[in-house]
Design an enzyme around this catalytic site. Structure first.
Site, PDB file in Angstrom:
ATOM      1  N   TYR A 145       0.847  -1.187   0.000  1.00 32.30           N
ATOM      2  CA  TYR A 145       0.000   0.000   0.000  1.00 32.30           C
ATOM      3  C   TYR A 145       0.880   1.234   0.000  1.00 32.30           C
ATOM      4  CZ  TYR A 145      -3.411   3.466   1.672  1.00 32.30           C
ATOM      5  OH  TYR A 145      -4.220   4.570   1.808  1.00 32.30           O
ATOM      6  N   ASP A 240       9.285   2.958  -0.033  1.00 27.90           N
ATOM      7  CA  ASP A 240       8.216   3.594   0.727  1.00 27.90           C
ATOM      8  C   ASP A 240       8.403   3.197   2.193  1.00 27.90           C
ATOM      9  OD1 ASP A 240       5.992   4.555   1.961  1.00 27.90           O
ATOM     10  OD2 ASP A 240       4.551   3.701   0.532  1.00 27.90           O
ATOM     11  N   LYS A 268       4.047   9.022   9.034  1.00 26.40           N
ATOM     12  CA  LYS A 268       3.839   8.396  10.350  1.00 26.40           C
ATOM     13  C   LYS A 268       4.873   8.863  11.390  1.00 26.40           C
ATOM     14  CE  LYS A 268       0.811   5.053   8.384  1.00 26.40           C
ATOM     15  NZ  LYS A 268       0.833   4.292   7.162  1.00 26.40           N
TER      16      LYS A 268
HETATM   17  C1  LIG Z   1       0.222   4.793   5.753  1.00 26.58           C
HETATM   18  C2  LIG Z   1       1.001   4.569   4.522  1.00 26.58           C
HETATM   19  C3  LIG Z   1       0.938   5.435   3.421  1.00 26.58           C
HETATM   20  C4  LIG Z   1      -0.046   6.572   3.360  1.00 26.58           C
HETATM   21  O1  LIG Z   1       0.184   7.506   4.349  1.00 26.58           O
HETATM   22  P1  LIG Z   1      -1.048   8.483   4.765  1.00 26.58           P
HETATM   23  O2  LIG Z   1      -0.391   9.417   5.740  1.00 26.58           O
HETATM   24  O3  LIG Z   1      -2.088   7.605   5.356  1.00 26.58           O
HETATM   25  O4  LIG Z   1      -1.481   9.165   3.534  1.00 26.58           O
HETATM   26  C5  LIG Z   1       1.787   5.221   2.364  1.00 26.58           C
HETATM   27  N1  LIG Z   1       2.654   4.187   2.365  1.00 26.58           N
HETATM   28  C6  LIG Z   1       2.741   3.338   3.390  1.00 26.58           C
HETATM   29  C7  LIG Z   1       3.740   2.239   3.350  1.00 26.58           C
HETATM   30  C8  LIG Z   1       1.902   3.485   4.490  1.00 26.58           C
HETATM   31  O5  LIG Z   1       1.961   2.598   5.491  1.00 26.58           O
END
Ligand SMILES: *Cc1c(COP(=O)(O)O)cnc(C)c1O
Length: 425
Positions: A145, A240, A268
């Site tokens: 994701y 990511d 995060k």
């Molecule tokens: C949470 C997440 C996102 C998206 O971040 P948001 O702050 O929710 O937009 C993108 N990549 C990864 C790996 C994530 O865990």
């Protein structure tokens, strides 16, 4: 599970004015058949709902809270910053401090650009990769994701490399067609895709520690293969690290695996609980961003002074407290306590540092989403609700990971392990 009458009433009201009653879908607790508690306060390891019920929390707001809820120093930094104005629309010193800290900790970043979410960070990094390479295609992996940008909301149902099929309504097929989806854990599929499309691939985007569809730990050799493929074809490798950054090591998964991607995205933990995302890499790549270069990217609230203060303070505390060693020790304690209680029921604790997941499969380690046990969701639902009755809050889905924080103690992780054991028995 039944929540109290106040949460119940709030949810009914919310459903009238907010689709599904929530601002992000998984919060609706649909996978576990319930109504979500509405949280009114949180401190350390605990969240308290509108009915005054307190839970021992392992959701950790889905990743940001490496220090636990409402860490006093972070709250003080936010309060002080807010009193000096909540947004200027002009540069502020906090951006320089947080960017400098990121550059010190990350093995990848010389320069970083701030945004307000992980979604924006990945979206912008992909645009930069396309701008730098002059190519359009982006490769992602089934089960990873990357936020909710149109062309990244694509998953392949099969293990074969396929042209992307949109997995959300509202994503034009033409956008999704620019995304190529590969299976995790499969060097040959990646090689095959590059043999065919290599010259048009701008970037390979991966969660180096896939943590959004279970915790699908990859073999380092697979990540190294992606590094080699991208290097030889002129595509950029984007890690990511929105979950893994500043979570699994000071320099995230890039440091842990000693693999250097071309770009990295954060979110995060980097915001200390405030809305912050960031993407970065070498100066030679980042200089392609406006105003220096031709790749446009902007944000009214980007580099927000209050959010910068929270992020910089959180990272400062994590470094001072030797957080990564302590979180590893706490995770190891959970693993040691839980494994003998889970194993007789065919459940395995998968863990990296302070990130954990229950794997209901048997046999080989689960490295791909299509290898997750078919009955995982059913088995998880019962477990989740029993733990909730015991006052322990897990993420409400079999496919979500849990998080430990510096606020958790050995006693808290032992309580979780015992809760699992009791629920399964
Ligand atoms: C949470 C997440 C996102 C998206 O971040 P948001 O702050 O929710 O937009 C993108 N990549 C990864 C790996 C994530 O865990």
């Amino acid at each position: 599970m039944t929540v109290g009458p106040r949460s119940q009433a709030l949810f009914e009201q919310a459903c009238r004015v907010i689709p599904g009653g929530v601002s992000s879908p998984v919060r609706a607790f649909r996978a576990v058949g319930g109504t979500p508690p509405f949280i009114t306060s949180a401190s350390g390891v605990h969240v308290t709902d509108a009915d005054g019920r307190t839970y021992l929390d392992f959701i950790g707001s889905w990743g940001p809270l490496a220090l636990g809820h409402a860490h006093p120093e972070v709250v003080a930094a936010i309060t002080e910053a807010a009193a000096r104005g909540t947004t200027y629309g002009l540069p502020c010193p906090g951006e320089v401090e947080l960017a400098s800290t990121i550059a010190e900790l990350s093995p990848v970043v010389e320069q970083v650009r701030f945004v307000s979410s992980g979604t924006e960070a990945v979206m912008s990094a992909v645009r930069l990769a396309r701008g730098v390479t002059g190519r359009d295609k982006v490769v992602k992996f089934a089960g990873c994701y990357h936020g909710h940008a149109d062309h990244l909301l694509v998953q392949a149902g099969s293990g074969l490399a396929t042209l992307g099929v949109p997995s959300s309504a509202g994503v034009p097929a033409a956008f999704a067609g620019e995304t190529l989806v590969l299976p995790l854990d499969d060097e040959d599929a990646a090689t095959g895709l590059f043999d065919e499309h290599g010259a048009s691939i701008a970037a390979v985007l991966i969660e180096p520690i896939p943590a959004n569809h279970g915790l699908l730990l990859q073999r380092p050799a697979f990540l190294e293969h992606l590094r080699a493929l991208t290097r030889s074809s002129g595509a950029l490798l984007i890690f990511d690290e929105v979950i893994s950054g500043f979570r699994v090591a000071p320099g995230g998964a890039a440091e842990r695996y000693a693999i250097t991607p071309d770009l990295v995205t954060y979110g995060k933990v980097v915001g200390g609980g405030m809305p912050v995302g960031a993407f970065g890499g070498p100066r030679a790549t980042m200089r392609h961003l406006a105003p220096e270069g031709a790749v446009y990217q902007a944000g009214t609230l980007s580099g927000n002074p209050v959010a910068m203060a929270a992020g910089a303070t959180a990272l400062r505390i994590l470094r001072r407290e030797n957080a990564w060693e302590r979180l590893e020790a706490l995770g190891a304690r959970l693993e040691a306590a839980a494994t003998p209680l889970l194993a007789p029921h065919g459940v395995r604790l998968v863990r990296v540092g302070s990130v954990f997941w229950l794997d209901f499969g048997t046999g080989e380690p689960t490295r791909r989403p299509d290898r997750i046990a078919a009955d995982a969701a059913d088995r998880f639902r019962g477990l989740f609700n029993r733990l909730l009755d015991d006052g322990i809050l897990l993420a409400p889905s079999a496919y979500e990971v849990g998080f430990l924080s510096l606020a958790h103690t050995e006693e808290h992780v032992d309580r979780l392990a015992a809760g699992w054991g009791k629920a399964l028995a």
